[in-house]
Write a protein that holds these residues in place. Structure first.
Motif, PDB file in Angstrom:
ATOM      1  N   ASP A 123       1.028  -1.102   0.028  1.00 57.01           N
ATOM      2  CA  ASP A 123      -0.039   0.006  -0.123  1.00 57.01           C
ATOM      3  C   ASP A 123       0.989   1.308   0.107  1.00 57.01           C
ATOM      4  O   ASP A 123       1.240   1.571   0.988  1.00 57.01           O
ATOM      5  CB  ASP A 123      -0.785  -0.049   1.153  1.00 57.01           C
ATOM      6  CG  ASP A 123      -1.950   1.087   1.208  1.00 57.01           C
ATOM      7  OD1 ASP A 123      -1.947   2.219   0.399  1.00 57.01           O
ATOM      8  OD2 ASP A 123      -3.095   0.992   1.922  1.00 57.01           O
ATOM      9  N   ARG A 124       1.190   1.792  -0.972  1.00 52.83           N
ATOM     10  CA  ARG A 124       2.222   2.838  -1.158  1.00 52.83           C
ATOM     11  C   ARG A 124       1.841   3.905  -0.556  1.00 52.83           C
ATOM     12  O   ARG A 124       2.377   4.590  -0.097  1.00 52.83           O
ATOM     13  CB  ARG A 124       2.387   3.032  -2.845  1.00 52.83           C
ATOM     14  CG  ARG A 124       3.212   4.061  -3.317  1.00 52.83           C
ATOM     15  CD  ARG A 124       3.544   4.198  -4.661  1.00 52.83           C
ATOM     16  NE  ARG A 124       3.976   5.787  -4.950  1.00 52.83           N
ATOM     17  CZ  ARG A 124       4.054   5.732  -6.320  1.00 52.83           C
ATOM     18  NH1 ARG A 124       3.829   5.167  -7.219  1.00 52.83           N
ATOM     19  NH2 ARG A 124       4.468   7.447  -6.719  1.00 52.83           N
ATOM     20  N   LYS A 125       0.603   4.535  -0.925  1.00 56.65           N
ATOM     21  CA  LYS A 125       0.039   5.682  -0.069  1.00 56.65           C
ATOM     22  C   LYS A 125       0.166   5.764   1.590  1.00 56.65           C
ATOM     23  O   LYS A 125       0.502   6.655   2.061  1.00 56.65           O
ATOM     24  CB  LYS A 125      -1.411   5.973  -0.423  1.00 56.65           C
ATOM     25  CG  LYS A 125      -1.563   6.471  -1.827  1.00 56.65           C
ATOM     26  CD  LYS A 125      -0.837   7.488  -2.120  1.00 56.65           C
ATOM     27  CE  LYS A 125      -1.042   8.203  -3.666  1.00 56.65           C
ATOM     28  NZ  LYS A 125      -0.075   9.492  -3.901  1.00 56.65           N
ATOM     29  N   ALA A 126      -0.187   4.450   2.094  1.00 47.56           N
ATOM     30  CA  ALA A 126      -0.007   4.249   3.502  1.00 47.56           C
ATOM     31  C   ALA A 126       1.365   4.361   3.985  1.00 47.56           C
ATOM     32  O   ALA A 126       1.755   5.013   4.952  1.00 47.56           O
ATOM     33  CB  ALA A 126      -0.929   3.167   4.009  1.00 47.56           C
ATOM     34  N   GLU A 128       3.758   5.961   2.374  1.00 48.90           N
ATOM     35  CA  GLU A 128       4.084   7.365   2.436  1.00 48.90           C
ATOM     36  C   GLU A 128       3.762   8.208   3.725  1.00 48.90           C
ATOM     37  O   GLU A 128       4.484   8.944   4.408  1.00 48.90           O
ATOM     38  CB  GLU A 128       3.461   8.144   1.453  1.00 48.90           C
ATOM     39  CG  GLU A 128       3.926   7.565  -0.135  1.00 48.90           C
ATOM     40  CD  GLU A 128       3.322   8.365  -1.086  1.00 48.90           C
ATOM     41  OE1 GLU A 128       2.601   9.236  -1.068  1.00 48.90           O
ATOM     42  OE2 GLU A 128       3.577   7.855  -2.449  1.00 48.90           O
ATOM     43  N   LYS A 129       2.234   7.988   4.025  1.00 44.22           N
ATOM     44  CA  LYS A 129       1.768   8.698   5.351  1.00 44.22           C
ATOM     45  C   LYS A 129       2.466   8.317   6.458  1.00 44.22           C
ATOM     46  O   LYS A 129       2.952   9.346   7.253  1.00 44.22           O
ATOM     47  CB  LYS A 129       0.231   8.382   5.450  1.00 44.22           C
ATOM     48  CG  LYS A 129      -0.433   8.923   6.596  1.00 44.22           C
ATOM     49  CD  LYS A 129      -1.861   8.558   6.649  1.00 44.22           C
ATOM     50  CE  LYS A 129      -2.191   7.076   6.955  1.00 44.22           C
ATOM     51  NZ  LYS A 129      -3.350   6.734   7.212  1.00 44.22           N
ATOM     52  N   VAL A 213       7.945   7.623  -2.771  1.00 45.45           N
ATOM     53  CA  VAL A 213       7.015   8.595  -3.360  1.00 45.45           C
ATOM     54  C   VAL A 213       7.089   8.560  -4.895  1.00 45.45           C
ATOM     55  O   VAL A 213       6.450   8.474  -5.830  1.00 45.45           O
ATOM     56  CB  VAL A 213       7.445  10.209  -2.825  1.00 45.45           C
ATOM     57  CG1 VAL A 213       6.844  11.380  -3.911  1.00 45.45           C
ATOM     58  CG2 VAL A 213       6.880  10.311  -1.468  1.00 45.45           C
ATOM     59  N   GLY A 215       8.026   5.937  -6.304  1.00 45.47           N
ATOM     60  CA  GLY A 215       7.700   4.472  -6.780  1.00 45.47           C
ATOM     61  C   GLY A 215       8.876   3.482  -7.016  1.00 45.47           C
ATOM     62  O   GLY A 215       8.607   2.523  -7.655  1.00 45.47           O
ATOM     63  N   GLU A 218       7.775   0.074  -5.409  1.00 47.37           N
ATOM     64  CA  GLU A 218       6.505  -0.597  -5.881  1.00 47.37           C
ATOM     65  C   GLU A 218       7.423  -1.142  -7.337  1.00 47.37           C
ATOM     66  O   GLU A 218       6.779  -2.375  -7.637  1.00 47.37           O
ATOM     67  CB  GLU A 218       5.777   0.474  -6.376  1.00 47.37           C
ATOM     68  CG  GLU A 218       4.451  -0.209  -6.794  1.00 47.37           C
ATOM     69  CD  GLU A 218       3.365   1.053  -6.733  1.00 47.37           C
ATOM     70  OE1 GLU A 218       2.304   0.861  -5.915  1.00 47.37           O
ATOM     71  OE2 GLU A 218       3.469   2.082  -7.703  1.00 47.37           O
TER      72      GLU A 218
END
Length: 250
Positions: A123-126, A128-129, A213, A215, A218
């Motif tokens: 989960d890339r967005k998580a 990052e957060k 950020v 990627g 990923e």
């Protein structure tokens, strides 16, 4: 013509023969563990040295010394030294600010755990957060430590009187208002050494955050680098627990 076939068994191999990952850990993780082990020895040496020096200095005894005041004759009580809080000048709040610092650092370790867990889920967005919150927590801890150093160096309004009648304020590597000079030397060295580790961790976290950020991980198909810097960050957090216990509570 014979029809008998012979089955050739493969030679048994150990996991230490090469070509495999001992302990099911990657090379990078093993190297990080080796580094943290060596660093643990360094911090242990510093804390043992602090304990030995502390042991050979007399402690404050109200029956002998009377009412407590900062003196070069005995080891200071940490609760009396670290009792200031920003914007609350003159208030006696023993170890409250140090407790807030400790809470911030532990909380940043929790956000790092969440970043690693998000990495396992890809989960890339998580990631990052939670990495961003970890960086903010580290910066907040360093900011608090800078204020604590500033207050320690500046000293109290009353200062402390020496035997020759001189009044000194604050502490540096040569004089110390709060007690024997070695107390200040150890404070600057041990907390400064730990603060350097925190600063290094923030820089590493920021580099990994940038790669998340854009990627990079990923594309690799895994977020193992987040786990590696997570190990370092948890180590920094764990060491602070021991520094806090030795320096501020004992």
């Amino acid at each position: 013509m014979s029809t008998t076939s012979t089955v050739i068994e493969k030679p048994k191999r150990s996991i230490w023969d090469g070509g495999q990952s001992p302990l099911k850990a990657s090379y990078g993780k093993l190297m990080m563990w080796f580094f943290l082990l060596s660093d643990a020895f360094t911090f242990s040496t510093l804390l043992v040295a602090y304990g030995m020096i502390r042991y050979f200095h007399p402690a404050y005894n109200p029956e002998i010394h009377g009412a407590f005041e900062f003196s070069q004759d005995y080891w200071p009580i940490p609760e009396k030294v670290f009792n200031a809080v920003p914007f609350l000048h003159g208030w006696d709040l023993p170890l409250v600010f140090v407790g807030i610092m400790t809470f911030i650092l532990i909380l940043s370790s929790v956000t790092m755990v969440l970043a690693v867990e998000a990495g396992h889920r890809m989960d890339r967005k998580a990631v990052e957060k939670w990495m961003l919150w970890t960086i903010i927590g580290g910066i907040a801890f360093l900011g608090c430590q800078a204020w604590e150093w500033s207050h320690f160096i500046h000293g109290t309004d009353a200062g402390a009187s020496l035997a020759d009648g001189t009044t000194i304020f604050g502490a540096n590597l040569q004089i110390n208002q709060y007690g024997p000079p070695l107390f200040a030397d150890l404070f600057f060295f041990i907390t400064g050494f730990h603060g350097t580790h925190v600063l290094s961790g923030i820089v590493l976290n920021f580099i990994i955050f940038y790669n998340v950020v854009v990627g990079t991980y990923e594309k690799r198909g895994h977020y193992e680098m987040v786990e590696k810097v997570g190990l370092y960050w948890h180590f920094v957090d764990l060491v602070w627990v021991f520094v806090f216990t030795f320096f501020y509570l004992i």
